[in-house]
Scaffold this active site. Sequence first.
Site, PDB file in Angstrom:
ATOM      1  N   SER A 103       9.354  10.944  30.735  1.00  0.00           N
ATOM      2  CA  SER A 103       9.768  11.506  29.606  1.00  0.00           C
ATOM      3  C   SER A 103       9.558  10.313  28.323  1.00  0.00           C
ATOM      4  O   SER A 103       9.500   9.222  28.769  1.00  0.00           O
ATOM      5  CB  SER A 103      11.582  11.375  29.629  1.00  0.00           C
ATOM      6  OG  SER A 103      11.868  12.527  30.220  1.00  0.00           O
ATOM      7  N   ASP A 160      15.478  15.699  20.249  1.00  0.00           N
ATOM      8  CA  ASP A 160      15.163  14.709  21.525  1.00  0.00           C
ATOM      9  C   ASP A 160      14.008  13.708  21.190  1.00  0.00           C
ATOM     10  O   ASP A 160      13.288  13.492  21.894  1.00  0.00           O
ATOM     11  CB  ASP A 160      14.955  15.393  22.713  1.00  0.00           C
ATOM     12  CG  ASP A 160      14.820  14.588  24.001  1.00  0.00           C
ATOM     13  OD1 ASP A 160      15.825  13.540  24.097  1.00  0.00           O
ATOM     14  OD2 ASP A 160      14.274  14.756  25.019  1.00  0.00           O
ATOM     15  N   HIS A 197      16.810  10.762  24.992  1.00  0.00           N
ATOM     16  CA  HIS A 197      17.563  10.900  26.310  1.00  0.00           C
ATOM     17  C   HIS A 197      17.179   9.617  27.003  1.00  0.00           C
ATOM     18  O   HIS A 197      17.812   9.296  28.045  1.00  0.00           O
ATOM     19  CB  HIS A 197      17.412  12.035  27.080  1.00  0.00           C
ATOM     20  CG  HIS A 197      16.193  12.563  27.683  1.00  0.00           C
ATOM     21  ND1 HIS A 197      15.053  13.082  27.047  1.00  0.00           N
ATOM     22  CD2 HIS A 197      15.763  12.312  29.033  1.00  0.00           C
ATOM     23  CE1 HIS A 197      14.138  13.272  28.005  1.00  0.00           C
ATOM     24  NE2 HIS A 197      14.390  12.666  28.962  1.00  0.00           N
TER      25      HIS A 197
END
Length: 513
Positions: A366, A247, A214
């Site tokens: 992230s 992910d 992402h």
Amino acid sequence: MTENIPGAAGPTPERPEQPAEPAAQHEASPQAQPYPSTPGTPEWSPWAPQGQERPAQEQGLPGQEPPAGQPWQQGATQQPVGGPQQTAAFAQPGYAQMPSGANPYVLTAEQPHGVYTTPRKPGRTKLVVGVAVLALLVGGGAGALGGYLTASSGAGSYNSVFAPPAANASNVTPGSVTDVANKVLPTVVEIKTQEGEGSGFIVSSDGQIITNNHVIASAAGGGQIEVDFQNGKTATAKIIGRDPTTDVAVIKAQNVSGLPTAQLGTSNGLQIGSQVVAIGSPFDLAGTVTTGIVSSLHRPVNVGDELNQGQGQGQGQGQGGGGFGGGGGFPGFGGGQQQQQQTPQVRQDTVLDAIQTDAAINPGNSGGPLVNMQGQVIGMNSAISSPNSSAQSQGGSVGIGFAIPIDQAKRTAQQIMQTGKATQAQLGVSVTDPTNGQGGAVIGDVTGGGAAEKAGLKKNDVVTKINDRVITDSDSLVAAVHAAAPGETITITLSGGNTLKATLTGKTIDVQN
């Protein structure tokens, strides 16, 4: 030759030259008796009230002979002020007794001036008392200055502003947060796209970097990616491959070499309560280090539709989750339970089999590493639970963060590096949550020829365990399957107690890079 001594009534006559005496004679000579005062005349004291006149024989008036047994000779063998023979020096004529409780190291207006207790060679100029006392106290140019500052600022006081700077401790304890940060920081990068920013960690000296899907999904199809290194250098990067179902993504920085690489550990055997360190670029603050513990393991975290991460078209609406990581931009990313806008509720979301930590993880973390206290990467920071987040705004850390176990991320990264595609384990079923409030995952459609059909699973069966792991809902079943490798055989326990064995198949995740 005369010198004005503070506190004296007038000039003090030079003492007469005295012949040198052998040391033995000096030590054997009897101590002089005090100079007798005139009968009937009260003795003068320097601590007497002002107005009492000092007797002439104690004033050292011009022309007056010094008393027998000159005090400067009497004190020749005396110890410095405060020594064992202090009283004798102060008991001579022309000297005053040191008052009880007075500090001989600090000069005050109430104490006698002109007192000498150290030997003086004939012919030298008399010393000012303050200098003499300070010389006794410190002995040295720099020390004398320090003694002056101490005396002028009050007895016993100390001012650190005037002290030399303390040396910083240079020893770093192995296994400390500082030690971990020093090892890992050079391997962590900040990743920027047109949609936002995230983090990643270097795994090859020629620029291969593992990060979240992402973080870079918005750059799929030729979008620009910039990588900022800890040494201040930057480089462009290209997507090698990505897997929205887990992910995980791999990118490669261009035209770089000799880069430091992160040491990958294992997530197998992690224990709740173990200390961990999270490193990344929260809110564009590159190189941020936070600490915490492993709060939980095998936490199923639903982070959105598997094929729409980063495209801003996620179908899930987070209940306690929010957008995260900059490059994502999809609703619900943050770990909240999501309700699909589909009928029936068939799970096709990205569900992480996550490590939960209370180390502060915020938007921008992230893709950054979660490491143990040996500096080994044991997870990749991916999501947070942030109750105040929404599709329009990002929330911050509330002490509930989630990381992809490194064993799973490493396996996916290896597949991407070798083929450009990821292969995920498949059971071959759709699942929903039970409607009767009981735990487990309800089997929906069963794919013909898939692992579930071959194992004997049927529609409406309720799965309560995968191996030893309890299945509480559909998300936990998806997370358990995603955590396994293609070709792995698992044991499935049904609500009635029956068990089945299924060998998972593999499916290539075909998405645009």
